[in-house]
Motif scaffolding. Structure first.
Motif, mmCIF file in Angstrom:
data_model
loop_
_atom_site.group_PDB
_atom_site.id
_atom_site.type_symbol
_atom_site.label_atom_id
_atom_site.label_comp_id
_atom_site.label_asym_id
_atom_site.label_seq_id
_atom_site.Cartn_x
_atom_site.Cartn_y
_atom_site.Cartn_z
ATOM 1 N N ALA A 26 0.745 -1.102 0.309
ATOM 2 C CA ALA A 26 -0.025 -0.003 -0.059
ATOM 3 C C ALA A 26 0.900 1.319 0.071
ATOM 4 O O ALA A 26 0.833 2.234 -0.738
ATOM 5 C CB ALA A 26 -0.838 0.211 1.154
ATOM 6 N N GLU A 27 1.865 1.233 0.794
ATOM 7 C CA GLU A 27 2.943 2.338 0.618
ATOM 8 C C GLU A 27 3.717 2.469 -0.659
ATOM 9 O O GLU A 27 3.876 3.657 -1.087
ATOM 10 C CB GLU A 27 3.856 2.311 1.804
ATOM 11 C CG GLU A 27 3.427 2.153 3.298
ATOM 12 C CD GLU A 27 2.834 3.657 3.505
ATOM 13 O OE1 GLU A 27 3.180 4.516 3.284
ATOM 14 O OE2 GLU A 27 1.744 3.576 4.376
ATOM 15 N N ILE A 28 3.980 1.291 -1.369
ATOM 16 C CA ILE A 28 4.636 1.503 -2.532
ATOM 17 C C ILE A 28 3.548 2.085 -3.554
ATOM 18 O O ILE A 28 3.719 3.272 -4.492
ATOM 19 C CB ILE A 28 5.198 0.092 -3.084
ATOM 20 C CG1 ILE A 28 6.060 -0.380 -2.362
ATOM 21 C CG2 ILE A 28 5.186 0.105 -4.517
ATOM 22 C CD1 ILE A 28 6.621 -1.707 -2.465
ATOM 23 N N LEU A 29 2.245 1.674 -3.514
ATOM 24 C CA LEU A 29 1.168 2.027 -4.279
ATOM 25 C C LEU A 29 1.161 3.856 -4.262
ATOM 26 O O LEU A 29 0.461 4.409 -5.339
ATOM 27 C CB LEU A 29 -0.392 1.411 -4.054
ATOM 28 C CG LEU A 29 -0.006 -0.151 -4.768
ATOM 29 C CD1 LEU A 29 -1.772 -0.430 -4.111
ATOM 30 C CD2 LEU A 29 0.006 -0.138 -6.017
ATOM 31 N N LYS A 30 1.292 4.361 -3.203
ATOM 32 C CA LYS A 30 1.104 5.695 -2.932
ATOM 33 C C LYS A 30 2.249 6.588 -3.741
ATOM 34 O O LYS A 30 1.977 7.744 -4.311
ATOM 35 C CB LYS A 30 1.462 6.050 -1.766
ATOM 36 C CG LYS A 30 0.288 5.826 -0.667
ATOM 37 C CD LYS A 30 0.560 5.925 0.928
ATOM 38 C CE LYS A 30 -0.677 5.409 1.962
ATOM 39 N NZ LYS A 30 -0.386 6.010 3.168
ATOM 40 N N THR A 31 3.321 5.986 -3.815
ATOM 41 C CA THR A 31 4.357 6.507 -5.056
ATOM 42 C C THR A 31 3.964 6.468 -6.509
ATOM 43 O O THR A 31 4.734 7.067 -7.063
ATOM 44 C CB THR A 31 5.730 5.867 -4.657
ATOM 45 O OG1 THR A 31 5.807 4.523 -4.924
ATOM 46 C CG2 THR A 31 6.186 6.172 -3.148
ATOM 47 N N GLU A 32 3.060 5.319 -6.713
ATOM 48 C CA GLU A 32 2.695 5.322 -8.093
ATOM 49 C C GLU A 32 1.397 5.973 -8.598
ATOM 50 O O GLU A 32 1.087 6.804 -7.671
ATOM 51 C CB GLU A 32 2.608 3.896 -8.087
ATOM 52 C CG GLU A 32 3.652 2.930 -8.036
ATOM 53 C CD GLU A 32 4.946 2.893 -8.983
ATOM 54 O OE1 GLU A 32 4.580 3.439 -10.131
ATOM 55 O OE2 GLU A 32 5.820 2.706 -8.512
ATOM 56 N N ASN A 33 1.295 6.277 -9.664
ATOM 57 C CA ASN A 33 0.096 7.019 -10.401
ATOM 58 C C ASN A 33 -1.178 6.386 -10.225
ATOM 59 O O ASN A 33 -1.647 5.583 -11.108
ATOM 60 C CB ASN A 33 0.455 7.251 -11.827
ATOM 61 C CG ASN A 33 -0.420 8.365 -12.246
ATOM 62 O OD1 ASN A 33 -1.270 8.893 -11.586
ATOM 63 N ND2 ASN A 33 -0.687 8.558 -13.675
ATOM 64 N N VAL A 34 -1.398 6.087 -8.959
ATOM 65 C CA VAL A 34 -2.595 5.206 -8.560
ATOM 66 C C VAL A 34 -3.523 6.162 -7.926
ATOM 67 O O VAL A 34 -3.494 7.088 -7.118
ATOM 68 C CB VAL A 34 -2.465 4.026 -7.758
ATOM 69 C CG1 VAL A 34 -3.697 3.187 -7.517
ATOM 70 C CG2 VAL A 34 -1.461 3.234 -8.301
ATOM 71 N N ASN A 35 -5.069 6.309 -8.416
ATOM 72 C CA ASN A 35 -6.322 6.757 -7.719
ATOM 73 C C ASN A 35 -6.147 6.832 -6.211
ATOM 74 O O ASN A 35 -6.139 5.640 -5.610
ATOM 75 C CB ASN A 35 -7.393 6.196 -8.280
ATOM 76 C CG ASN A 35 -8.662 7.234 -7.863
ATOM 77 O OD1 ASN A 35 -8.879 7.923 -7.130
ATOM 78 N ND2 ASN A 35 -9.690 7.183 -8.969
ATOM 79 N N PRO A 36 -5.999 7.667 -5.804
ATOM 80 C CA PRO A 36 -5.952 7.809 -4.055
ATOM 81 C C PRO A 36 -7.161 7.190 -3.639
ATOM 82 O O PRO A 36 -7.038 6.605 -2.321
ATOM 83 C CB PRO A 36 -5.831 9.417 -3.803
ATOM 84 C CG PRO A 36 -5.282 9.919 -4.991
ATOM 85 C CD PRO A 36 -5.959 9.031 -6.108
ATOM 86 N N ASP A 37 -8.238 7.272 -4.239
ATOM 87 C CA ASP A 37 -9.559 6.642 -3.656
ATOM 88 C C ASP A 37 -9.266 5.103 -3.381
ATOM 89 O O ASP A 37 -9.763 4.409 -2.373
ATOM 90 C CB ASP A 37 -10.943 7.021 -4.434
ATOM 91 C CG ASP A 37 -11.262 8.397 -4.247
ATOM 92 O OD1 ASP A 37 -10.790 9.372 -3.447
ATOM 93 O OD2 ASP A 37 -11.857 8.778 -5.372
#
Length: 391
Positions: free
Chosen positions: A206-217
């Protein structure tokens, strides 16, 4: 496995030995009863013989002065019976004499005269009458008080044995339940431990996904589910140990559980909640309380087969509060009101039947509250109620 087989063999040996001992005691009691009964009959036959001799002596006294030579022995035999109830009647069934019926008073004499036929019938059912052989007189006698007590001795013995067997059974059952509870607690703690490893990985991803271009929702919803998994892990880790209770606003905690469940339930469920505007504080374990609400909500949804109305309502009554959870499902019969809280009871084709039994334990054992079926009608729905003390 060998130990288990030997233990079962020992149990069967004990059961068979106990049954053999009980059978011997009952048989010996029966034999003693029959022997005692036979001795009483001999005593009554001797009494009838003495009565016969006494009547002969009385009739011969006027003509023969030596007729009274054995009178003392005869009277001694006649007066020796002070336990066995008896009466003597003539050939017309009129009462001649009686003994040990009541206390020998005039009132008892009147009773014996009035109830001669009843006593004859009673004594005849207990023992075969004895003939006195004088003017057609017959001796009827019943069982002595000691014999009557001895008659009920086997029943008392059986009752004691049954009570003893019941104590042993419940001891064995409670011991088995304690072992099963310990096993379930161990499994729950092991489950919590096993969930911990992948849960840690999910937090990292989940922390890694925050650094990617993923919808925050999306990440926010993932974090909610991760938080939920952490809560579930805490729940499992608390099984088998006394949970810590904290002063908590139950309105806020119920709303938090409602918000989480609402977003994850079918859109076919009309889900609503009614709560007071003010805060209500109770001593609560948040994780276990939330688990209880989830179980009740999910049971309601299963009863409605995924479609219907489900309502949570909190009411404050002086020093108590009630949380009512109502559904529009298939309902329950009255005989199921208590049965649904028994471990293993379920009306579903699939399921272990543990949800409501856990809910009952959480509310009643850990929170000193009450949980029950408040109201239910077949094909109209059910209302479950949780009652807790406010502080």
């Amino acid at each position: 496995m060998v130990f288990s087989k030997n233990r079962n063999l020992i149990r069967w040996i004990i059961v068979i030995a106990s049954f053999a001992i009980i059978s011997l005691i009952l048989w010996n009691t029966y034999v003693f009863f029959q022997k005692f009964k036979a001795e009483e009959r001999i005593k009554m036959e001797n009494w009838s013989f003495a009565q016969n001799e006494f009547l002969k002596v009385v009739s011969e006294l006027s003509t023969d002065e030596n007729a009274s030579s054995n009178l003392d022995l005869t009277l001694k035999i006649l007066s020796s019976n002070n336990t066995t109830p008896m009466l003597v009647v003539d050939k017309d069934s009129s009462l001649v004499t009686f003994n040990n019926i009541g206390e020998g008073t005039k009132k008892d004499s009147l009773f014996a005269v009035k109830n001669t036929k009843i006593l004859i019938k009673q004594f005849s059912s207990e023992n075969v009458p004895v003939s006195v052989n004088y003017d057609g007189q017959v001796l009827y006698y019943g069982n002595s008080p000691l014999l009557n007590k001895l008659k009920y001795y086997p029943l008392a013995l059986l009752l004691i044995i049954i009570l003893f067997a019941a104590v042993v059974y419940f001891f064995y059952r409670s011991n088995k339940t304690a072992i099963e509870n310990k096993l379930w607690s161990g499994m729950a703690k092991e489950t919590a431990h096993q969930i911990g490893t992948p849960l840690s990985s999910l937090i990292g991803w989940a922390e890694i996904l925050k650094t990617e271009n993923v919808n925050p929702d999306y990440i926010k919803e993932i974090e909610k589910d991760i938080s939920r998994l952490q809560t579930i892990t805490e729940r499992f880790s608390k099984i088998g140990s006394l949970p810590k209770l904290e002063k908590t606003d139950i309105v806020e905690e119920t709303l938090a559980t409602y918000d989480y469940l609402k977003t994850r339930l079918s859109k076919l469920i009309d889900f609503e909640i009614i709560v007071p505007e003010n805060k209500i504080f109770v001593n609560l374990n948040k994780q276990l309380y939330s688990w209880t609400i989830e179980n009740l909500v999910k049971n309601g949804i299963d009863a409605m087969k995924g479609k219907g109305t489900l309502k949570i309502e909190i009411k404050q009554l002086e020093n108590n509060i009630s949380i009512n959870i109502s559904d529009s499902g298939k309902g329950l019969s009255k005989k199921q009101f208590k049965a649904i809280f028994e471990p293993g009871f379920t009306t579903k084709k699939r399921g272990w039947g543990l949800g409501l039994s856990l809910a009952k334990r959480i509310i009643e054992e850990f929170h000193d509250g009450k949980i029950k079926v408040l109201h239910s009608e077949i094909n109209k729905g059910t209302t479950m109620q949780i009652a807790l003390k406010s502080i």
